[in-house]
Scaffold this active site. Structure first.
Site, PDB file in Angstrom:
ATOM      1  CB  CYS A  97      -1.038  -0.015   1.319  1.00 46.96           C
ATOM      2  SG  CYS A  97      -1.745  -1.309   1.301  1.00 46.96           S
ATOM      3  CG  HIS A 119      -2.819   3.162   3.045  1.00 47.14           C
ATOM      4  ND1 HIS A 119      -3.524   2.910   1.613  1.00 47.14           N
ATOM      5  CD2 HIS A 119      -2.783   1.916   3.428  1.00 47.14           C
ATOM      6  CE1 HIS A 119      -4.023   1.655   1.738  1.00 47.14           C
ATOM      7  NE2 HIS A 119      -3.658   1.264   2.600  1.00 47.14           N
ATOM      8  CG  ASN A 174      -6.722  -1.087   2.054  1.00 51.47           C
ATOM      9  OD1 ASN A 174      -5.833  -0.618   0.945  1.00 51.47           O
ATOM     10  ND2 ASN A 174      -5.975  -1.769   3.121  1.00 51.47           N
TER      11      ASN A 174
END
Ligand code: UT7
Length: 334
Positions: free
Chosen positions: A114, A254, A284
């Site tokens: 990520c 994030h 996500n």
């Protein structure tokens, strides 16, 4: 002469299809209430079986090029952070370059979970500030729903698909890439892993049967690492930039968990309106989450000029990264 690197165009693309928490209640033993209170997610986008990473990455890159006013021949390199490429090889970046008619330019994928998008920004900054290149496309794109175990309620409620891209130039005005911090810790990498399909556990009937080709995550362990690493990434990036916390206008973190975003915002002493949040819409999306949020913040006018923006990420590796953007007067709000 000092060279700088500027974000001069942003773009993103997400699939049309929505998967809501109510939909997930029909698949696994979960509730909308659990998902919303523990993560902040209400729905996510999910690709159909035919769509691959290069399809959505090409759309995101096209949008970023349009915002920057770039023609295909303007792009000198394209790099793409992902853990879900079309294939292990050839690289998805090369496929996107071909799709967009960018010519035979350097193109490669890299993998930092990520944190991939910020890792990409730092690479582009290095190429541009060193004088090697003038215009680079950076993409963060993932399709984690393709490697999700839909029987595992601890992971399948978390992820969505998407792609985001930025055009980075040696010529502003735009979002100047400032101080940064990046790092990794492979000793705890097994807490967030796709164990099968690589050279350790090559794909076989057994790896499929044991679901080793899907994401396995020790969520609460990752949570603790994430809170600490994101805070440190932000503070060290600010330190390198020579900017005090009090000068930060906006945090784009994030989007893995609202509680992690809140903890990072508290470490920076930010007010709620200084924190960009879209996790409720997309879940996500891994390497795509920051460029999607950045593009929305630019297009919605959340980023004003001048603005100091902190980007921060955490992911598989484990990896983490933070970078400061100075959005300067004269940017076209593209
Ligand atoms: O993007 C890469 C980085 N990834 C992250 O940063 C993710 C970090 N981790 C997290 O966001 C959180 O740890 C999760 C959202 C994954 C989990 O939240 P948590 O507050 O850490 O919950 P937990 O794992 O400690 O589980 C608490 C309880 C457990 O039940 P018991 O053992 O207390 O009876 C789980 O079985 O919640 C249960 N649970 C669920 N219940 C309903 C776990 N998943 C679900 C679910 N629905 N989907």
């Amino acid at each position: 002469m000092n060279r700088n690197a500027y974000i001069v165009g942003t773009g993103h693309h997400v699939p049309e299809r929505k998967l809501t928490n109510a939909d997930l209640e029909k698949i696994v033993d979960t509730t909308d209430e659990w998902i919303v209170t523990r993560t902040g997610i209400r729905e996510r986008r999910i690709c159909d079986e035919q769509t691959a990473n290069s399809d959505i990455s090409s759309e995101a890159a096209r949008n970023a090029m349009k915002a920057a006013g770039w023609k295909p021949e303007d792009v000198q390199m394209i790099i793409l952070g992902t853990v879900t490429p079309d294939y292990t090889f050839p690289s998805t970046a090369a496929l996107v370059a071909d799709r967009l008619g960018l010519g035979h330019i350097p193109a490669y994928d890299f993998e930092a979970g990520c944190s991939g998008f910020i890792y990409g920004l730092i690479q582009a900054k290095a190429f541009i500030e060193s004088g090697l290149l003038d215009r680079v496309l950076v993409i963060g794109a993932d399709m984690l729903t393709k490697i999700t175990n839909w029987d595992d309620r601890t992971t399948c409620v978390l992820f969505g698909d998407g792609a985001g891209a930025v055009a980075i130039s040696s010529e502003g005005p735009g979002g100047r890439l400032g101080g940064f911090h990046w790092g990794s810790n492979g000793s705890v990498g097994e807490h967030l892993i796709q164990p099968g399909g690589g050279s350790r556990n090559p794909a076989s009937a057994e790896t499929i049967e044991q679901n080793l080709h899907t994401i396995q995550m020790d969520g609460s362990r990752i949570f603790k690492h994430a809170v600490r690493a994101m805070r440190d990434a932000c503070l060290k990036a600010l330190e390198m930039d020579g900017t005090p916390k009090s000068e930060v206008d906006l945090l784009i973190s994030h989007q893995a968990n609202l509680r992690i975003i809140d903890a990072t915002a508290r470490a920076l002493e930010l007010q709620p309106e200084q924190v960009f949040i879209n996790i409720q819409k997309y879940g996500n999306t891994s390497a795509a989450s920051i460029p999607i949020a950045l593009d929305e913040a630019v297009r919605e006018g959340t980023i004003q000029k001048p603005n100091t923006v902190v980007l921060a990420a955490f992911g598989a590796g484990l990896t983490w990264a933070g970078i400061i953007l100075h959005w300067e007067e004269g940017t076209e709000g593209k």
